[in-house]
Design a protein around this motif. Sequence first.
Motif, PDB file in Angstrom:
ATOM      1  N   UNK A   1      -0.233 -72.641 -10.824  1.00 44.24           N
ATOM      2  CA  UNK A   1       0.009 -72.661 -11.660  1.00 44.24           C
ATOM      3  C   UNK A   1      -0.229 -72.743 -13.605  1.00 44.24           C
ATOM      4  N   UNK A   2      -0.842 -74.344 -13.499  1.00 41.52           N
ATOM      5  CA  UNK A   2      -1.246 -74.827 -14.692  1.00 41.52           C
ATOM      6  C   UNK A   2      -3.184 -73.697 -14.842  1.00 41.52           C
ATOM      7  N   UNK A   3      -3.671 -74.054 -13.543  1.00 40.45           N
ATOM      8  CA  UNK A   3      -5.228 -72.856 -13.226  1.00 40.45           C
ATOM      9  C   UNK A   3      -4.527 -71.294 -13.924  1.00 40.45           C
ATOM     10  N   UNK A   4      -4.197 -70.655 -13.667  1.00 41.06           N
ATOM     11  CA  UNK A   4      -3.021 -69.272 -13.719  1.00 41.06           C
ATOM     12  C   UNK A   4      -3.203 -69.271 -15.149  1.00 41.06           C
ATOM     13  N   UNK A   5      -2.503 -70.201 -15.973  1.00 41.63           N
ATOM     14  CA  UNK A   5      -1.505 -69.712 -16.682  1.00 41.63           C
ATOM     15  C   UNK A   5      -3.407 -70.970 -17.593  1.00 41.63           C
ATOM     16  N   UNK A   6      -3.834 -71.211 -17.792  1.00 41.67           N
ATOM     17  CA  UNK A   6      -5.714 -71.465 -18.241  1.00 41.67           C
ATOM     18  C   UNK A   6      -6.487 -70.096 -18.438  1.00 41.67           C
ATOM     19  N   UNK A   7      -6.327 -69.901 -16.997  1.00 41.85           N
ATOM     20  CA  UNK A   7      -6.908 -68.749 -17.412  1.00 41.85           C
ATOM     21  C   UNK A   7      -6.879 -67.230 -17.376  1.00 41.85           C
TER      22      UNK A   7
ATOM     23  N   UNK B   1       1.945 -73.703 -26.701  1.00 39.78           N
ATOM     24  CA  UNK B   1       3.216 -72.536 -26.123  1.00 39.78           C
ATOM     25  C   UNK B   1       3.194 -71.956 -28.351  1.00 39.78           C
ATOM     26  N   UNK B   2       2.979 -73.052 -29.282  1.00 42.70           N
ATOM     27  CA  UNK B   2       3.004 -72.666 -30.547  1.00 42.70           C
ATOM     28  C   UNK B   2       1.349 -72.317 -31.198  1.00 42.70           C
TER      29      UNK B   2
ATOM     30  N   UNK C   1       1.086 -63.716 -23.192  1.00 47.61           N
ATOM     31  CA  UNK C   1       2.166 -63.529 -23.123  1.00 47.61           C
ATOM     32  C   UNK C   1       2.501 -64.107 -21.440  1.00 47.61           C
ATOM     33  N   UNK C   2       1.495 -64.117 -20.265  1.00 45.46           N
ATOM     34  CA  UNK C   2       2.133 -64.517 -19.118  1.00 45.46           C
ATOM     35  C   UNK C   2       1.537 -66.303 -19.064  1.00 45.46           C
ATOM     36  N   UNK C   3       0.557 -66.375 -19.621  1.00 44.90           N
ATOM     37  CA  UNK C   3      -0.079 -67.457 -19.932  1.00 44.90           C
ATOM     38  C   UNK C   3       1.124 -68.328 -20.709  1.00 44.90           C
ATOM     39  N   UNK C   4       1.401 -68.127 -21.408  1.00 46.73           N
ATOM     40  CA  UNK C   4       2.866 -69.031 -22.443  1.00 46.73           C
ATOM     41  C   UNK C   4       3.902 -68.939 -21.563  1.00 46.73           C
ATOM     42  N   UNK C   5       4.093 -68.130 -21.121  1.00 48.70           N
ATOM     43  CA  UNK C   5       5.647 -68.372 -20.188  1.00 48.70           C
ATOM     44  C   UNK C   5       5.551 -69.209 -19.369  1.00 48.70           C
ATOM     45  N   UNK C   6       3.930 -69.383 -18.464  1.00 48.14           N
ATOM     46  CA  UNK C   6       4.056 -70.149 -17.253  1.00 48.14           C
ATOM     47  C   UNK C   6       3.630 -71.670 -18.296  1.00 48.14           C
ATOM     48  N   UNK C   7       3.213 -71.949 -19.403  1.00 46.48           N
ATOM     49  CA  UNK C   7       3.133 -73.311 -19.923  1.00 46.48           C
ATOM     50  C   UNK C   7       4.251 -73.388 -20.666  1.00 46.48           C
TER      51      UNK C   7
END
Length: 214
Positions: free
Chosen positions: A118-124, A161-162, A146-152
């Motif tokens: 999930x961390x790699x996914x958020x970053x990518x 997030x900010x 939006x999807x990356x922010x949700x994971x972070x």
Amino acid sequence: MRIKALSLFIFLLHGMSVHAQTMRNRDSLLKLLPAVKEDSNAVLLYINIGQQYESSEPGIAKYYYRLAGDLSRNINYPRGIIKYIVNYTFVLNMQGLYDSSLILNRQSVELSRQIKDSVYLAKTLINTGSVYRALGEYENAAGCYEEGKLIFGIYGNVEIAARTDDILQLLYTDLKQYKKSIVYGERAVAGLRKVNDLTALGTALNNLGLNYTY
């Protein structure tokens, strides 16, 4: 004037260092090459060497990144492939080769989903969103952000997030969705105040102030 920095969320930004220090690091890393074994440590070595050349000789940086990617595929090291893509596309972005960057970044997102990291996914996702934004594909960019922010958000990273909220503020301004843009701008300002990130806060406040004028 609104500040649009593509590199804001490329997760490969390096601190600036003096040239002599860079050369010492480069020489030390190059000396390790003759003894390197074809494993994950070699992948990381190739990437570290490539980073030494990014600003001065991007062609050489890309060469070492490709070595890292090829080796990662040969030894079935998915995270190494993702690291290669993140680094290689950083150079592509600097060169304005966004179409090529997008192809690879989308691959990194898919690979991150496959390995369920999930961390790699958020970053990518964030990186891919940045490239979509550079190409003017704001709807696709917003979806990635939006999807990356949700994971972070799950990991409680208030600063990222900010900062993502500020980018979304800009995106929705580009889409002329000003009310939505203001909502994200206010979230960005609140989050950046919370973590006392004064530089990013100044940017978010500037963007928010301009949004109120539309």
